[in-house]
Design an enzyme around this catalytic site. Structure first.
Site, mmCIF file in Angstrom:
data_model
loop_
_atom_site.group_PDB
_atom_site.id
_atom_site.type_symbol
_atom_site.label_atom_id
_atom_site.label_comp_id
_atom_site.label_asym_id
_atom_site.label_seq_id
_atom_site.Cartn_x
_atom_site.Cartn_y
_atom_site.Cartn_z
ATOM 1 C CG ASN A 144 45.260 40.991 47.527
ATOM 2 O OD1 ASN A 144 44.266 41.561 47.963
ATOM 3 N ND2 ASN A 144 45.189 39.860 46.822
ATOM 4 C CG ASP B 79 48.259 37.232 39.519
ATOM 5 O OD1 ASP B 79 47.154 36.840 39.112
ATOM 6 O OD2 ASP B 79 48.609 38.423 39.487
ATOM 7 C CG PHE C 281 36.485 45.222 38.851
ATOM 8 C CD1 PHE C 281 35.480 44.350 38.441
ATOM 9 C CD2 PHE C 281 36.128 46.462 39.347
ATOM 10 C CE1 PHE C 281 34.138 44.709 38.527
ATOM 11 C CE2 PHE C 281 34.792 46.829 39.447
ATOM 12 C CZ PHE C 281 33.799 45.956 39.032
ATOM 13 C CE LYS D 32 45.617 43.330 34.011
ATOM 14 N NZ LYS D 32 45.700 43.954 35.320
ATOM 15 C CE LYS E 297 42.980 38.445 32.975
ATOM 16 N NZ LYS E 297 43.078 38.270 34.412
HETATM 17 N N1 CTP Z 1 41.715 37.564 37.937
HETATM 18 C C1 CTP Z 1 41.284 36.250 38.053
HETATM 19 N N2 CTP Z 1 42.172 35.271 38.400
HETATM 20 C C2 CTP Z 1 43.467 35.546 38.599
HETATM 21 C C3 CTP Z 1 43.922 36.879 38.480
HETATM 22 C C4 CTP Z 1 43.017 37.856 38.144
HETATM 23 O O1 CTP Z 1 40.093 36.001 37.877
HETATM 24 N N3 CTP Z 1 44.298 34.579 38.931
HETATM 25 C C5 CTP Z 1 40.756 38.604 37.540
HETATM 26 C C6 CTP Z 1 40.503 39.652 38.606
HETATM 27 O O2 CTP Z 1 39.425 39.275 39.467
HETATM 28 C C7 CTP Z 1 40.176 40.899 37.794
HETATM 29 C C8 CTP Z 1 40.966 40.702 36.515
HETATM 30 O O3 CTP Z 1 41.279 39.320 36.439
HETATM 31 O O4 CTP Z 1 38.814 40.975 37.434
HETATM 32 C C9 CTP Z 1 42.229 41.501 36.458
HETATM 33 O O5 CTP Z 1 43.000 41.203 37.618
HETATM 34 P P1 CTP Z 1 44.399 41.915 37.895
HETATM 35 O O6 CTP Z 1 44.961 41.411 39.182
HETATM 36 O O7 CTP Z 1 44.250 43.409 37.713
HETATM 37 O O8 CTP Z 1 45.262 41.443 36.674
HETATM 38 P P2 CTP Z 1 45.952 40.105 36.269
HETATM 39 O O9 CTP Z 1 45.146 39.513 35.157
HETATM 40 O O10 CTP Z 1 46.237 39.248 37.439
HETATM 41 O O11 CTP Z 1 47.304 40.658 35.642
HETATM 42 P P3 CTP Z 1 48.540 41.416 36.364
HETATM 43 O O12 CTP Z 1 48.597 40.876 37.763
HETATM 44 O O13 CTP Z 1 49.699 41.051 35.537
HETATM 45 O O14 CTP Z 1 48.195 42.878 36.304
#
Ligand code: CTP
Length: 399
Positions: A212, A281, A325, A339, A343
């Site tokens: 990304n 993800d 974040f 979130k 979480k």
């Molecule tokens: N995060 C994580 N592990 C993952 C995905 C996200 O620890 N596999 C953490 C990120 O570091 C961030 C937070 O979760 O602090 C939110 O990440 P974000 O990418 O905005 O959201 P997601 O929880 O992945 O949800 P979505 O992609 O559906 O928005």
């Protein structure tokens, strides 16, 4: 303003080596950072760089003669020694190092070194053989034991044509060390902080991957802010092009799985976690062993879920404060609050990454920090380093 340099009195000592010209760059940059700069030079240094250059850049008289007097008729070396919040010798020749180590004071620079109570930083620069001579090394060790801060020289092509150790440290590094020593607000002293930053990358085959646009800038800025404020910092970072912040333990990872393993190992002993990383993800279910060759048919990559690291940290949380974040492109507040709750976080910083001005690659950020107690603080657009301190300020209030 979270700037270690603003209003500080920095005394630069220049001794007679070819790297003396780099002190001009240092002077100019410190002035731009808001410091007051005065310069003291040895007689030999004035042969390498004209005092007028330093005078023009610093906006102050340059001192190079023990018998000059100030308007107030103070003895110069005492006046300068008292004026300085910090003293940095750039470059420091073997001669100046030897004099400082033996307490010899026979010109304005060496006398000022002896007379000051300010923290003194020494950046040596000289020929490799001279630098490696036992007597010079012994002098440097002695100065270090006495509380002087030594910035080791780098390796490279030296002015004499030799290759090796002895090149003055980068001005960037000298500025970083000055910043760490000028920073006064040590409100994270005794705390251990874990920061994750950057993107993760998920391999498709030996040459391709899914990733990304995260640059890592926000996470690196938070790691730097916490280290300046006295914390022991572990930075778990995906691949970025950034220089690691000074005084931070770096743990380099690539995939989400590696980030998960490293983060979980460190989690037990930390007090605060800033989870700025943009974690993939999904990962490719079957990574090809050899490079995938193109054909005429479309290909399908089957993706499977990566572990959600922050979800796991929230689930197993004991004493730790968790800051997530949420990078969103729509329904910012709603998704961020979900979130925060799902979480089990203490804070979540919601920011809109659909705009170029505060998005992934930008040097700026803006957003809202939501706290689990229902409070919300909106932080306007600012440089990511300043933004990092604002987030840390809010988290510290919570401790
Ligand atoms: N995060 C994580 N592990 C993952 C995905 C996200 O620890 N596999 C953490 C990120 O570091 C961030 C937070 O979760 O602090 C939110 O990440 P974000 O990418 O905005 O959201 P997601 O929880 O992945 O949800 P979505 O992609 O559906 O928005």
């Amino acid at each position: 303003m979270n700037n270690a340099f603003a209003g500080k009195n920095i005394l630069i000592g220049i001794s007679g080596g070819i790297a003396a010209y780099k002190a001009a760059d240092l002077t100019s940059r410190l002035i731009k950072l808001g410091s007051n700069v005065k310069v003291v030079m040895t007689k030999n240094a004035t042969k390498f760089i004209h005092p007028l250059t330093l005078e023009s850049l610093s906006g102050n008289q340059v001192y190079h003669d023990t018998f000059q007097t100030t308007e107030r008729y103070d003895i110069e070396h005492i006046a300068l020694a008292k004026w300085a919040d910090i003293f940095v010798i750039v470059p420091a020749t073997a001669n100046v190092i030897g004099k400082a180590a033996c307490g010899i004071a026979d010109d304005l620079l060496s006398t000022t070194i002896l007379a000051t109570e300010a923290k003194t930083i020494i950046a040596p620069a000289m020929n490799t053989v001279m630098y490696q001579k036992k007597v010079v090394q012994d002098n440097l060790s002695k100065l270090e034991d006495l509380g002087y801060i030594i910035i080791p020289p780098g390796k490279g092509r030296l002015a004499c044509g030799d290759w090796g150790e002895g090149k003055l440290a980068d001005v960037d590094d000298i500025i970083k060390i000055l910043e760490a020593n000028l920073w006064q607000k040590k409100d994270l002293q005794g705390k251990r902080v874990l920061v994750t930053a950057g993107p993760t990358i998920e391999p498709i085959d030996p040459v391709r991957f899914i990733s990304n646009r995260s640059s890592g800038k926000m996470g690196y800025a938070i790691a730097k802010a916490c280290a300046l404020r006295g914390a022991v910092v572990d930075l778990v970072t995906g691949p970025t092009h950034l220089e690691p912040p000074t005084g931070v333990n770096i743990h380099s990872v690539e995939s989400a799985k590696e980030m998960y393993d490293t983060t979980i190992k460190l989690y037990e002993n930390v007090d605060i976690v800033f989870k700025t990383a943009a974690v993939s993800d999904y990962r490719v279910q079957e990574v090809a062993t050899n490079k995938i060759k193109k054909g005429s048919e479309p290909i399908t990559l089957k993706l499977e879920r990566n572990p959600d690291i922050l979800l796991e940290l929230g689930r197993t949380k004991k004493h730790q404060i968790l800051v997530g974040f949420a990078a969103e492109t729509q329904e910012l507040e709603q998704y961020a609050l979900k979130k925060l709750k799902d979480k089990n976080l203490d804070f979540i910083l919601a920011n809109d990454v659909s705009t170029k001005i505060s998005g992934f690659q930008s040097d700026f950020n803006q957003g809202t920090l939501f706290c689990e107690n229902g409070e919300a603080v909106t932080i306007p657009l600012m440089d990511k380093e300043e933004f990092a301190h604002r987030i840390v300020d809010e988290v510290i209030k919570h401790i």
